[in-house]
Design a protein around this motif. Structure first.
Motif, PDB file in Angstrom:
ATOM      1  N   LEU A 150       0.826  -1.202   0.000  1.00  0.00           N
ATOM      2  CA  LEU A 150       0.000   0.000   0.000  1.00  0.00           C
ATOM      3  C   LEU A 150       0.860   1.251   0.000  1.00  0.00           C
ATOM      4  O   LEU A 150       0.586   2.205  -0.729  1.00  0.00           O
ATOM      5  N   ARG A 164       3.693   1.646  -1.218  1.00  0.00           N
ATOM      6  CA  ARG A 164       4.272   1.855  -2.541  1.00  0.00           C
ATOM      7  C   ARG A 164       3.256   2.325  -3.564  1.00  0.00           C
ATOM      8  O   ARG A 164       3.623   2.795  -4.635  1.00  0.00           O
ATOM      9  N   LYS A 165       1.988   2.184  -3.229  1.00  0.00           N
ATOM     10  CA  LYS A 165       0.957   2.691  -4.135  1.00  0.00           C
ATOM     11  C   LYS A 165       0.689   4.163  -3.867  1.00  0.00           C
ATOM     12  O   LYS A 165       0.060   4.850  -4.657  1.00  0.00           O
ATOM     13  N   ILE A 166       1.118   4.609  -2.700  1.00  0.00           N
ATOM     14  CA  ILE A 166       0.859   6.001  -2.343  1.00  0.00           C
ATOM     15  C   ILE A 166       2.081   6.860  -2.611  1.00  0.00           C
ATOM     16  O   ILE A 166       1.971   7.932  -3.212  1.00  0.00           O
ATOM     17  N   PHE A 167       3.232   6.381  -2.164  1.00  0.00           N
ATOM     18  CA  PHE A 167       4.439   7.190  -2.269  1.00  0.00           C
ATOM     19  C   PHE A 167       5.313   6.741  -3.416  1.00  0.00           C
ATOM     20  O   PHE A 167       5.460   5.566  -3.673  1.00  0.00           O
ATOM     21  N   LYS A 168       5.928   7.739  -4.047  1.00  0.00           N
ATOM     22  CA  LYS A 168       6.763   7.440  -5.210  1.00  0.00           C
ATOM     23  C   LYS A 168       8.022   6.713  -4.772  1.00  0.00           C
ATOM     24  O   LYS A 168       8.430   5.726  -5.355  1.00  0.00           O
ATOM     25  N   GLU A 212      12.535   8.214   0.490  1.00  0.00           N
ATOM     26  CA  GLU A 212      12.430   9.613   0.889  1.00  0.00           C
ATOM     27  C   GLU A 212      11.404   9.840   1.983  1.00  0.00           C
ATOM     28  O   GLU A 212      11.215  10.969   2.419  1.00  0.00           O
ATOM     29  N   GLU A 213      10.726   8.779   2.386  1.00  0.00           N
ATOM     30  CA  GLU A 213       9.658   8.950   3.365  1.00  0.00           C
ATOM     31  C   GLU A 213      10.139   8.681   4.778  1.00  0.00           C
ATOM     32  O   GLU A 213      11.009   7.840   5.009  1.00  0.00           O
ATOM     33  N   ARG A 242       0.848  16.242   1.833  1.00  0.00           N
ATOM     34  CA  ARG A 242      -0.071  15.977   0.742  1.00  0.00           C
ATOM     35  C   ARG A 242      -0.703  14.605   0.890  1.00  0.00           C
ATOM     36  O   ARG A 242      -1.796  14.355   0.427  1.00  0.00           O
TER      37      ARG A 242
END
Lengths: 420, 273
Positions: free
Chosen positions: A171, A173-177, A181-182, A271
């Motif tokens: 999940l 990986r579906k939200i963040f590019k 970097e997170e 965001r």
């Protein structure tokens, strides 16, 4: 010659027993030494993971089980009777089929998991380096790895999340590019939270922050995860800086409510926020999900994703078994040929000997042209005589095992001492 | 003339269709090798298409677009070019299937409509080709960004409802879709601005005045303001991905309906061919 397997897995033995029979490098090496000294066992590979311990051998006689049992007892210091009830012993076809299934993830705790394939590969590499395995087991494991790869490519048995932690990562990986970097914030020290954080780390996350009511527990978790410890009273602010927040606390009541989250999103100019609530009772107010850009998942949601995947995987498993059958069949063709090859070679040699001897006796009475004629004639005869036994051996070899080799030797009058 | 026109119109849709097939295979199997092949095929297609269009213009002495068919061919080319760029920057093939579908559709229409030998008087102005090309390229960018925003909204919805389906498994991450859409809008806006300015110069040359409240000119200006608005709104803090994506879709829908209305209802000096 026989391929044998002696082992235990998560289905036959509890962890308390399995961990006593687990192999580390030291024990592995010790077993290697013992096998090298044991004449009856020619090759050996050990597959030792958190869910199984299996020893594959190629041996020459029928008492492999006892011999192997004795060796294992010596290596682990655990007496035979203690674990006899919880192990399984397979030979030849069954042993190889078992390995093929294991490599394909069909025997794993979670159907279709892929880690086992790498573990199988490293098991045989270890054995190869120590010269513990040669042509037969190398071929068995090579084909097993090929089977596993084919199952994973041709079926979807390995697709989908296999654990709550993996579902969480998918999940994310579906939200963040870019997970690297997170920032991840872990609130609480629950086990599942730890696993999820670990998984995220495996997939690239570098900045993990941990906070806990109890500073000591938080500190321990931070050390384990190589993370930064954050004082508990600062966690609301930290939430605004973290793209992924994991709550795994056992505290009563809601740790995170809607106003808190809104403030965090506003302050951190976020965001998107991925909140993973692993606590029961839930630590994050479900109303938080109404905030735009916030994705709130609890344990049920994640487990739902895993179960969804599992049903699909089970359907694929049937296809996978079909592939295992095919691959096994191909291996067995080679194996039976390999086993009978020495016998066939010796038979050919024997007939050739006879041919040469007989030719020699008439050579002096023939001119060169006639000699050549006789040479060709006898050659043709021998080949034709050998044809039926060769083909027949191949056919019989599939259905009859080791015993066939001895019987063939008797039948054709070949030396049994020549047995390799 | 024949070869280049053949390349630019009749044959290129085959290459794009092949790319579409390959992207579909990748979508269903998830195997990287097919994604790579699909991407490569698309890039070869764009290169060949470029060559075809350039040679067509050189040989004929007139640069496309000169007819409806050529407009669509340029449109296909624009969409393909902007997608190839976005795919390269994001390093993901997730939108390939959708993009290839759009590109193939445009190029099939182009093949069906065909090139034209007739050239209207106004088109002989040097400014015409760059003006038309800039506008068409902008349209291609906006089309691409609209589909990216659509994908964003679909995926956003699924993730919010907590039942992520298998269908969307191949789509890129929300953040990636958002970035790609933003880049597409930016590039499109730039070219639209260029197109507007060149259009004013053309109008000056052809009709004596840069602005004549011509419907098409008005529509273009309106579109320019809409997408300008989208870009401004993005910069505002509160506006996270979902809202921006919807705004983008609204802008695109407005632009399309405007164009359709003009074609259907209004008679304007802007029409030709």
């Amino acid at each position: 010659m026989k391929i044998c397997l002696l082992g235990q897995n998560h289905r036959t033995a509890p962890i308390e027993l399995r961990e006593r029979l687990a192999f580390d490098d030291h024990k592995h090496a010790r077993l290697g030494e013992l096998i090298a000294r044991e004449n009856a066992i020619e090759e050996g590979v050990v597959l030792s993971t958190c869910n199984r311990v299996e020893v594959y051998t190629v041996s020459r006689h029928d008492r492999t089980l006892e011999t192997l049992g004795g060796l294992l007892a010596e290596v682990h210091g655990v007496a035979l009777p203690e674990w006899e009830q919880t192990t399984y012993f397979h030979e030849d076809d069954q042993a190889v089929r078992h390995l093929f299934r294991v490599a394909s993830g069909l025997d794993s705790l979670v159907l279709g998991e892929g880690q086992i394939l790498a573990q199988v590969k490293s098991a045989v590499t270890f054995a190869k380096d120590k010269a513990l395995s040669r042509d037969v087991l190398l071929r068995v494991f090579h084909d097993a790895v090929a089977c596993g790869k084919r199952v994973r490519t041709d079926t979807k048995v390995g697709e989908g999340a296999v654990s709550v932690a993996y579902a969480a990562v998918s999940l994310a990986r579906k939200i963040f590019k870019n997970l690297e970097e997170e920032t991840v914030l872990v609130i609480g020290a629950g086990e599942t939270g730890r696993q999820v954080a670990r998984h995220l780390q495996m997939f690239g996350v570098r900045d993990i922050r941990v906070t806990n009511r109890s500073r000591e527990r938080g500190s321990r978790l931070a050390d384990e995860l190589n993370a930064t410890l954050v004082p508990y009273d600062q966690f609301p602010r930290q939430m605004g800086q973290a793209g992924i927040v994991i709550t795994a606390t056992s505290a009563p009541g809601r740790t995170v409510d809607e106003p808190m989250m809104r403030a965090a999103v506003r302050e951190g100019q976020r965001r998107a926020s991925f909140l993973i609530d692993l606590s029961v009772p839930r630590a994050i107010d479900p109303e938080v999900n109404r905030i735009a850009g916030v994705f709130l998942y609890n344990v049920d949601d994640l487990q739902g994703i895993v179960l969804d995947g599992e049903d699909r995987r089970r359907l694929e498993a049937a296809k996978a078994e079909g592939i295992v059958d095919e691959q096994l069949s191909r291996f067995l063709d080679w194996y039976h040929g390999h086993r009978l090859a020495p016998v066939m070679a010796e038979l050919r040699e024997k007939y050739e000997q006879i041919r040469r001897t007989e030719l020699e006796t008439v050579r002096t009475r023939l001119d060169p042209a006639q000699q050549e004629e006789f040479d060709r004639l006898t050659g043709r005869m021998v080949r034709k005589l050998l044809h039926a036994p060769t083909v027949g051996m191949k056919r019989l070899g599939r259905d009859h095992g080791d015993a066939l080799v001895d019987e063939l030797r008797t039948l054709f009058g070949l030396d049994s001492e020549k047995q390799e | 003339m024949i070869l280049s026109s053949w390349l630019a119109f009749r044959a290129i849709w085959i290459v794009y269709l092949l790319a579409l097939v390959l992207y579909t295979v990748w979508f269903r199997s998830g195997q990287d090798v097919w994604g790579r092949r699909a991407s490569r095929t698309l890039r070869i297609g764009v290169a060949a298409h470029t060559v075809g269009l350039v040679v067509l213009g050189v040989v004929r002495g007139e640069w496309p677009p000169v007819s409806l068919g050529e407009t669509f061919s340029l449109l296909a080319w624009s969409t393909a070019a902007i997608y190839v760029y976005l795919e390269f920057r994001s390093r993901e093939w997730g939108m390939g299937l959708m993009a290839a579908f759009i590109i193939t559709t445009f190029s099939v229409v182009a093949a069906w409509a065909g090139p034209s030998a007739q050239v209207a008087a106004v088109l002989r102005d040097y400014f015409f080709a760059p003006h038309a090309l800039a506008n068409i390229f902008a349209f291609g960018c906006f089309t691409m960004s609209a589909f990216l925003s659509l994908a964003y909204v679909l995926q956003y919805r699924q993730l919010r409802n907590r039942n992520p389906g298998l269908l969307l498994q191949r789509l890129p991450a929300l953040e990636t879709l958002d970035r790609m859409a933003r880049q597409a809008v930016r590039i499109g806006f730039f070219f639209l601005s260029v197109g507007l300015v060149l259009g004013a110069i053309l109008a000056e040359n052809a009709w004596g005045t840069p602005w004549s409240w011509d419907p098409k000119q008005c529509m273009t200006l309106l579109t320019w303001m809409l997408y300008g608005g989208v870009l401004v709104l993005r910069r505002m803090r509160d506006w996270q991905g979902g809202r921006v994506a919807v705004t983008n879709l609204v802008a695109f829908a407005s632009m399309i309906s405007g164009l359709v209305l003009i074609r259907v209802l209004v008679d304007s000096a802007h029409r030709f061919g």
